[in-house]
Design a protein around this motif. Sequence first.
Motif: not given
Length: 162
Positions: A46-48, A59-60, A66-70
């Motif tokens: 969703n953020e991408t 994208p955000s 990156l925070e969502e990724y981790v």
Amino acid sequence: MLNWEELYQMQHELDSFIEEENNLTEQNLLRDKLLALSVEAGELANETRCFKFWSRKGPSEKSIILEEYVDGIHFLLSIGLETNYRFAGVEPDQNDTSLTELFLQFNRSISEFEKVQSEDHYIHMWNVYLSIGNNLNFSANDTIKAYKLKNEVNVERQKNEY
């Protein structure tokens, strides 16, 4: 190259704290963690905005993505701890697969692991997830730094009854 054992140890400490504080030490949380991983992957997608063909909004910010990724890395590590599987780490090959296709592959890999909880399926989840990170141009250093920062946030949240 990521120091996986350090990250597994940090995740073990967080998971142990959460499980003890919430009287979950005797419960199998694997299915909950798999669903959480799937939800986190959805939040990352969703953020991408990679799939939002109908929208012109970009994208955000990279820091948010990156925070969502981790967040996903937290659950991949936690699933490894739950199943006693470890990802030793191999940098995925660079490829031209679209981000949308990688997210679909990742969702399939979660479902496959849920059905056949093998180490090979666990490693496959990691490989696809790291391919997403490569597609997003996250370096190993970016990922480690962001994981450690988010881990600190998660520890503080737990101490404050998040």
